[in-house]
Design a protein around this motif. Structure first.
Motif, PDB file in Angstrom:
ATOM      1  N   GLU A 102      58.425  46.324  67.060  1.00 57.53           N
ATOM      2  CA  GLU A 102      57.868  45.895  68.337  1.00 57.53           C
ATOM      3  C   GLU A 102      56.450  46.430  68.532  1.00 57.53           C
ATOM      4  OE1 GLU A 102      60.680  47.328  71.183  1.00 57.53           O
ATOM      5  OE2 GLU A 102      61.953  45.535  71.077  1.00 57.53           O
ATOM      6  N   ASP A 103      56.147  47.594  67.957  1.00 53.15           N
ATOM      7  CA  ASP A 103      54.825  48.193  68.117  1.00 53.15           C
ATOM      8  C   ASP A 103      54.473  48.964  66.851  1.00 53.15           C
ATOM      9  OD1 ASP A 103      52.443  49.225  68.985  1.00 53.15           O
ATOM     10  OD2 ASP A 103      53.205  49.907  70.917  1.00 53.15           O
ATOM     11  N   ARG A 104      54.214  48.214  65.788  1.00 47.66           N
ATOM     12  CA  ARG A 104      53.938  48.822  64.487  1.00 47.66           C
ATOM     13  C   ARG A 104      52.696  49.714  64.515  1.00 47.66           C
ATOM     14  NH1 ARG A 104      55.805  47.345  59.294  1.00 47.66           N
ATOM     15  NH2 ARG A 104      56.916  45.628  60.268  1.00 47.66           N
ATOM     16  N   THR A 105      51.687  49.324  65.294  1.00 47.89           N
ATOM     17  CA  THR A 105      50.463  50.120  65.366  1.00 47.89           C
ATOM     18  C   THR A 105      50.751  51.508  65.925  1.00 47.89           C
ATOM     19  OG1 THR A 105      49.089  48.152  65.665  1.00 47.89           O
ATOM     20  CG2 THR A 105      48.126  50.248  66.318  1.00 47.89           C
ATOM     21  N   LEU A 106      51.563  51.575  66.967  1.00 47.60           N
ATOM     22  CA  LEU A 106      51.905  52.874  67.545  1.00 47.60           C
ATOM     23  C   LEU A 106      52.646  53.730  66.529  1.00 47.60           C
ATOM     24  CD1 LEU A 106      52.219  54.924  69.835  1.00 47.60           C
ATOM     25  CD2 LEU A 106      54.243  53.654  70.599  1.00 47.60           C
ATOM     26  N   PHE A 107      53.623  53.140  65.805  1.00 48.58           N
ATOM     27  CA  PHE A 107      54.389  53.903  64.833  1.00 48.58           C
ATOM     28  C   PHE A 107      53.473  54.427  63.721  1.00 48.58           C
ATOM     29  CE2 PHE A 107      56.893  54.263  60.939  1.00 48.58           C
ATOM     30  CZ  PHE A 107      57.882  55.136  61.367  1.00 48.58           C
ATOM     31  N   GLU A 108      52.582  53.593  63.237  1.00 47.88           N
ATOM     32  CA  GLU A 108      51.648  54.035  62.202  1.00 47.88           C
ATOM     33  C   GLU A 108      50.780  55.170  62.720  1.00 47.88           C
ATOM     34  OE1 GLU A 108      49.497  50.616  60.933  1.00 47.88           O
ATOM     35  OE2 GLU A 108      51.201  49.712  59.893  1.00 47.88           O
ATOM     36  N   PHE A 109      50.380  55.064  63.992  1.00 45.96           N
ATOM     37  CA  PHE A 109      49.580  56.126  64.591  1.00 45.96           C
ATOM     38  C   PHE A 109      50.373  57.431  64.632  1.00 45.96           C
ATOM     39  CE2 PHE A 109      47.870  58.643  68.066  1.00 45.96           C
ATOM     40  CZ  PHE A 109      46.501  58.534  67.874  1.00 45.96           C
ATOM     41  N   LEU A 110      51.635  57.364  65.020  1.00 48.80           N
ATOM     42  CA  LEU A 110      52.473  58.562  65.093  1.00 48.80           C
ATOM     43  C   LEU A 110      52.615  59.224  63.727  1.00 48.80           C
ATOM     44  CD1 LEU A 110      55.377  57.393  67.460  1.00 48.80           C
ATOM     45  CD2 LEU A 110      53.343  58.733  68.055  1.00 48.80           C
ATOM     46  N   MET A 111      52.570  58.456  62.653  1.00 44.60           N
ATOM     47  CA  MET A 111      52.686  58.995  61.306  1.00 44.60           C
ATOM     48  C   MET A 111      51.365  59.581  60.804  1.00 44.60           C
ATOM     49  SD  MET A 111      55.864  58.519  60.454  1.00 44.60           S
ATOM     50  CE  MET A 111      56.204  58.872  62.193  1.00 44.60           C
ATOM     51  N   ILE A 112      50.253  58.977  61.206  1.00 47.78           N
ATOM     52  CA  ILE A 112      48.949  59.349  60.650  1.00 47.78           C
ATOM     53  C   ILE A 112      48.206  60.374  61.504  1.00 47.78           C
ATOM     54  CG2 ILE A 112      46.638  58.446  60.090  1.00 47.78           C
ATOM     55  CD1 ILE A 112      48.024  55.825  59.273  1.00 47.78           C
ATOM     56  N   ALA A 113      48.253  60.233  62.815  1.00 51.59           N
ATOM     57  CA  ALA A 113      47.447  61.055  63.717  1.00 51.59           C
ATOM     58  C   ALA A 113      47.652  62.561  63.579  1.00 51.59           C
ATOM     59  CB  ALA A 113      47.680  60.625  65.170  1.00 51.59           C
ATOM     60  N   PRO A 114      48.879  63.047  63.310  1.00 53.77           N
ATOM     61  CA  PRO A 114      49.048  64.500  63.203  1.00 53.77           C
ATOM     62  C   PRO A 114      48.123  65.167  62.192  1.00 53.77           C
ATOM     63  CG  PRO A 114      51.189  63.473  63.401  1.00 53.77           C
ATOM     64  CD  PRO A 114      50.185  62.347  63.260  1.00 53.77           C
ATOM     65  N   ARG A 115      47.714  64.433  61.171  1.00 54.08           N
ATOM     66  CA  ARG A 115      46.809  65.002  60.164  1.00 54.08           C
ATOM     67  C   ARG A 115      45.372  65.079  60.674  1.00 54.08           C
ATOM     68  NH1 ARG A 115      49.853  61.379  56.859  1.00 54.08           N
ATOM     69  NH2 ARG A 115      48.104  59.945  56.651  1.00 54.08           N
ATOM     70  N   HIS A 116      45.134  64.528  61.856  1.00 55.15           N
ATOM     71  CA  HIS A 116      43.771  64.479  62.395  1.00 55.15           C
ATOM     72  C   HIS A 116      43.629  65.245  63.708  1.00 55.15           C
ATOM     73  CE1 HIS A 116      42.295  61.396  59.518  1.00 55.15           C
ATOM     74  NE2 HIS A 116      43.584  61.102  59.463  1.00 55.15           N
ATOM     75  N   VAL A 117      44.581  66.098  63.996  1.00 52.36           N
ATOM     76  CA  VAL A 117      44.473  66.980  65.168  1.00 52.36           C
ATOM     77  C   VAL A 117      44.712  68.405  64.719  1.00 52.36           C
ATOM     78  CG1 VAL A 117      45.181  65.238  66.844  1.00 52.36           C
ATOM     79  CG2 VAL A 117      46.916  66.671  65.776  1.00 52.36           C
ATOM     80  N   ASN A 118      44.013  69.321  65.347  1.00 51.10           N
ATOM     81  CA  ASN A 118      44.186  70.732  65.022  1.00 51.10           C
ATOM     82  C   ASN A 118      45.363  71.300  65.804  1.00 51.10           C
ATOM     83  OD1 ASN A 118      41.894  70.861  63.311  1.00 51.10           O
ATOM     84  ND2 ASN A 118      40.559  71.050  65.097  1.00 51.10           N
ATOM     85  N   VAL A 119      46.274  71.956  65.093  1.00 47.28           N
ATOM     86  CA  VAL A 119      47.439  72.569  65.728  1.00 47.28           C
ATOM     87  C   VAL A 119      47.325  74.077  65.581  1.00 47.28           C
ATOM     88  CG1 VAL A 119      49.954  72.789  65.721  1.00 47.28           C
ATOM     89  CG2 VAL A 119      48.889  70.581  65.212  1.00 47.28           C
ATOM     90  N   GLU A 120      47.305  74.801  66.707  1.00 53.00           N
ATOM     91  CA  GLU A 120      47.249  76.253  66.685  1.00 53.00           C
ATOM     92  C   GLU A 120      48.539  76.791  66.060  1.00 53.00           C
ATOM     93  OE1 GLU A 120      44.697  78.032  67.515  1.00 53.00           O
ATOM     94  OE2 GLU A 120      43.490  76.364  68.283  1.00 53.00           O
ATOM     95  N   THR A 121      48.384  77.799  65.202  1.00 56.74           N
ATOM     96  CA  THR A 121      49.549  78.327  64.492  1.00 56.74           C
ATOM     97  C   THR A 121      50.557  78.976  65.439  1.00 56.74           C
ATOM     98  OG1 THR A 121      48.317  80.388  64.085  1.00 56.74           O
ATOM     99  CG2 THR A 121      48.270  78.703  62.354  1.00 56.74           C
TER     100      THR A 121
END
Length: 202
Positions: A102-121
């Protein structure tokens, strides 16, 4: 005190920004998603955009929080259903595939975006908690199914890889969710997570 109208207006404008971000992601890829491009796509001035989101990462994080929460909320009735672990596992996969298609773009974003945000340890982001919750539910169902003899015994990390394989297999069937029947799901699951009394190719 902020009025309800103001709150709704703010949320509506933020939703436009989130949609514009996903549109840019779908059209150009995540590397091209910048605050300048988001502002242009959403028809907001850059100053207005920064008023709602201090950075691109803030936009990404909010999309991921909402996206993962949506996936979890959509599984609530299945989690509570009194059926076997294997049946619940299959029903969850079917529901998730429906969401994805129903929303393939959102799902792809959920898979890819984490690699492009900084997560504090020392801090687990809200979206990560939702993601871990979803993965935890699937893993728990597999573990329960293994105990009941519905799946072959396997380490949890291998089971999660199997889930990924099932997902990719389903997505590349080339059919809509309503066209994927129980037998196809069973055959696909049998290839990746077979029952103890059957081989993957049966």
């Amino acid at each position: 005190m902020v009025s309800e109208r103001k709150i709704n207006e703010r949320e509506y404008r933020k939703s436009l920004i989130r949609k514009a971000t996903l549109d840019v992601f779908g059209e150009l890829g995540i590397e091209k998603v910048t605050m300048d491009v988001i502002a242009k796509k959403s028809d907001f001035g850059k100053a207005s955009l920064y008023y709602y989101f201090p950075s691109k990462e803030d936009v990404f994080n909010e999309i991921m929080v909402i996206g993962w929460a949506k996936l979890l909320d959509g599984l609530d009735d299945i989690v509570k259903d009194v059926i076997s672990p294997r049946e619940r596992f299959i029903q969850m996969l079917k529901r998730l595939v429906t969401f994805v298609q129903e929303d393939r773009t959102l799902f792809e974003f959920l898979m890819i975006a984490p690699r492009h945000v900084n997560v504090e340890t020392n801090e687990v982001p809200e979206w990560k908690n939702h993601q871990n919750h979803l993965y935890g539910m699937l893993t728990t169902l597999l573990e329960e199914g293994i105990k009941k003899g519905e799946f072959v015994s396997m380490p949890s990390e291998i089971a999660m890889r199997a889930i990924g394989g099932i997902f990719h297999g389903i997505l590349f069937l080339g059919k809509s969710p309503t066209e994927i029947n129980e037998n196809e799901f069973e055959a696909l699951i049998q290839n990746f997570i077979p029952t103890p009394d059957a081989s993957p190719n049966e």
